[in-house]
Design an enzyme around this catalytic site. Structure first.
Site, PDB file in Angstrom:
ATOM      1  N   GLY A 186       0.796  -1.090  -0.069  1.00 14.77           N
ATOM      2  CA  GLY A 186      -0.149   0.178  -0.084  1.00 14.77           C
ATOM      3  C   GLY A 186       0.878   1.254   0.022  1.00 14.77           C
ATOM      4  N   THR A 216       4.661   2.705   5.433  1.00 13.91           N
ATOM      5  CA  THR A 216       3.050   1.995   5.494  1.00 13.91           C
ATOM      6  C   THR A 216       2.266   2.972   6.480  1.00 13.91           C
ATOM      7  OG1 THR A 216       1.589   0.347   6.344  1.00 13.91           O
ATOM      8  CG2 THR A 216       4.010   0.231   7.130  1.00 13.91           C
ATOM      9  N   ASP A 272       5.133  -4.935   5.746  1.00 17.44           N
ATOM     10  CA  ASP A 272       5.532  -6.496   6.224  1.00 17.44           C
ATOM     11  C   ASP A 272       5.734  -7.302   5.115  1.00 17.44           C
ATOM     12  OD1 ASP A 272       2.801  -6.241   6.037  1.00 17.44           O
ATOM     13  OD2 ASP A 272       2.369  -7.390   7.715  1.00 17.44           O
ATOM     14  N   ASP A 309       2.985  -0.775  11.956  1.00 17.84           N
ATOM     15  CA  ASP A 309       2.619  -1.982  12.291  1.00 17.84           C
ATOM     16  C   ASP A 309       3.782  -2.793  12.161  1.00 17.84           C
ATOM     17  OD1 ASP A 309       2.275  -2.256   9.726  1.00 17.84           O
ATOM     18  OD2 ASP A 309       0.884  -3.600   9.572  1.00 17.84           O
ATOM     19  N   ASP A 366       0.012   1.986   8.244  1.00 17.73           N
ATOM     20  CA  ASP A 366      -0.258   1.290   9.509  1.00 17.73           C
ATOM     21  C   ASP A 366       0.430   1.455  10.979  1.00 17.73           C
ATOM     22  OD1 ASP A 366      -2.301   0.534   7.687  1.00 17.73           O
ATOM     23  OD2 ASP A 366      -1.826  -1.607   7.732  1.00 17.73           O
ATOM     24  N   ARG A 421       1.021  -4.963  -5.118  1.00 22.32           N
ATOM     25  CA  ARG A 421       1.318  -6.234  -4.346  1.00 22.32           C
ATOM     26  C   ARG A 421       1.534  -7.352  -5.208  1.00 22.32           C
ATOM     27  NH1 ARG A 421      -0.558  -4.192   0.488  1.00 22.32           N
ATOM     28  NH2 ARG A 421      -2.252  -2.910   0.625  1.00 22.32           N
ATOM     29  N   ARG A 440      -4.672  -2.615   8.857  1.00 23.40           N
ATOM     30  CA  ARG A 440      -4.938  -3.909   8.701  1.00 23.40           C
ATOM     31  C   ARG A 440      -4.463  -4.459   9.821  1.00 23.40           C
ATOM     32  NH1 ARG A 440      -2.260  -5.569   3.915  1.00 23.40           N
ATOM     33  NH2 ARG A 440      -4.047  -5.354   2.679  1.00 23.40           N
TER      34      ARG A 440
HETATM   35  O1  F6P Z   1      -1.493  -1.443   4.704  1.00 26.80           O
HETATM   36  C1  F6P Z   1      -1.878  -0.389   4.292  1.00 26.80           C
HETATM   37  C2  F6P Z   1      -3.368  -0.546   4.099  1.00 26.80           C
HETATM   38  O2  F6P Z   1      -3.649   0.986   3.718  1.00 26.80           O
HETATM   39  C3  F6P Z   1      -4.001  -1.086   5.371  1.00 26.80           C
HETATM   40  O3  F6P Z   1      -4.538  -0.067   6.303  1.00 26.80           O
HETATM   41  C4  F6P Z   1      -5.339  -1.632   4.500  1.00 26.80           C
HETATM   42  O4  F6P Z   1      -5.967  -2.805   5.090  1.00 26.80           O
HETATM   43  C5  F6P Z   1      -4.692  -1.953   3.151  1.00 26.80           C
HETATM   44  O5  F6P Z   1      -3.877  -1.193   2.987  1.00 26.80           O
HETATM   45  C6  F6P Z   1      -5.594  -1.668   2.043  1.00 26.80           C
HETATM   46  O6  F6P Z   1      -5.027  -2.262   0.868  1.00 26.80           O
HETATM   47  P1  F6P Z   1      -5.673  -1.990  -0.468  1.00 26.80           P
HETATM   48  O7  F6P Z   1      -5.331  -0.662  -0.809  1.00 26.80           O
HETATM   49  O8  F6P Z   1      -4.815  -3.001  -1.369  1.00 26.80           O
HETATM   50  O9  F6P Z   1      -7.123  -2.233  -0.647  1.00 26.80           O
END
Ligand code: F6P
Length: 329
Positions: free
Chosen positions: A17, A132, A109, A136, A134, A78, A178
């Site tokens: 992300g 990120t 991660d 995390d 997050d 991803r 997440r």
């Molecule tokens: O890891 C960053 C994040 O924004 C999380 O907070 C969220 O769950 C996820 O990515 C959403 O991913 P995508 O943009 O692929 O829907």
């Protein structure tokens, strides 16, 4: 830490992300490369671009006027293919053909797990920067993008407060993260919410209703509940319904902030963090240090092997929950 041969050409990519401040990190890596007279190669679309050989040499001018911009000029993805040994073999061949001796990967991660396997299998030194929203990861107090996301969330919640109090309403505001309540917790304190629902310390509906009832008993005319997405985007809608069925004091509404938190110009904290970490990433590779993430702990640079940075993340601070509950009376 692993020792490695002289580094003359560094490849860099953003993966997972996107996060505000990734561009500032890209700029810092490229400019540090220029300073140390080594070449920088930008790889587009994360590991997918490494497999597809989608890359371009960058110089100081390629990264001009991006420090304040959200998103990532290198784009992100991803990659499913990089999870396969065949995908990683293609990626390693492309690195060799492009003369890339080391990689700087900017992401979270999943990005780091990929980087670790890649270095182990193909001997190409990799250093990671925590990018990120997050927050995390083990081994850094803050990830690049977190501060911006929290600021965006808090400002959005401020606006919702205006309308919530005008209409005597209860609002559930869902924020990203997440498996992580870091954004929810900090934004909740900053915006003065009544309750925070986070995956690290789950609260059941009875407990939440109890908090809301106490607030109503103290004549609160409106209430705000910040809900961490926690890997289930949209679940605040079900939660709001469950609460409304049993607690009718307020008219209830739901706002999901979602990807709004991923965009926007990075805050000063994110720009400075990204700038510091980007320079140090290049310096570590030049010193022969790799196989881990560069973060910041107590305002000092900190190196954490990839396996530790991503495994069993334990960076939740219960003090934040305590402060929030004292202040929401
Ligand atoms: O890891 C960053 C994040 O924004 C999380 O907070 C969220 O769950 C996820 O990515 C959403 O991913 P995508 O943009 O692929 O829907």
């Amino acid at each position: 830490m692993n020792s490695n041969r002289a580094v003359k050409r560094i490849g860099l990519l953003t993966s997972g992300g996107d996060a505000p401040g990734m561009n500032a990190a890209i700029r810092a890596v490229v400019r540090a490369c220029m300073y140390y007279k080594i070449e920088a190669v930008g790889i587009y679309r994360g590991y997918d671009g490494l497999i597809a050989n989608d890359m371009k040499t960058l110089d100081s001018r390629s990264v001009a006027s991006i420090i304040h911009r959200g998103g990532t000029i290198l784009k992100s993805a991803r990659s499913m293919e990089f999870k396969t040994p065949e995908g990683r073999i293609k990626a390693a061949e492309n690195c060799r053909m492009a003369g890339i001796d080391a990689l700087v990967i900017i992401g979270g991660d999943g990005t780091f797990r990929g980087g670790l396997v890649f270095q182990q299998e193909h001997g190409i030194p990799v250093v990671g920067l925590p990018g990120t929203i997050d927050n995390d990861l083990n081994g850094t107090d803050f990830t690049i993008g977190y501060d911006t996301a929290v600021n965006t969330a808090a400002h959005a919640i401020d606006k919702i407060r205006d309308t919530a109090s005008s209409h005597n309403r209860l609002f559930f505001i869902e924020v990203m993260g997440r498996d992580s309540g870091q954004i929810a917790m900090r934004a909740s304190i900053a915006a003065g919410a009544e309750a925070t629902m986070i995956p690290e310390r789950p609260m059941n509906v009875d407990e939440l209703i109890h908090i809301l009832e106490k607030g109503a008993g103290r004549k609160k005319s409106s209430s705000l509940v910040v809900v961490a997405e926690g890997g289930k985007p949209g679940h605040s809608i079900d939660l709001a319904k469950e609460v409304t069925d049993r607690f009718e004091y307020y008219d209830t509404k739901v706002t999901i902030l979602g990807h709004l938190l991923r965009g926007g110009s990075p805050t000063v904290s994110d720009r400075v963090l990204a700038s510091r970490l980007g320079v140090v990433a290049v310096e570590y590779l030049l010193k022969g240090i790799s196989g881990g993430m560069i973060g910041i702990v107590n305002n000092r640079i900190n190196f954490t092997p990839f396996a530790e940075a991503t495994g069993n993340v334990s960076n939740f601070d219960d003090e934040m929950l305590r402060i929030a509950s004292i202040l929401s009376v």
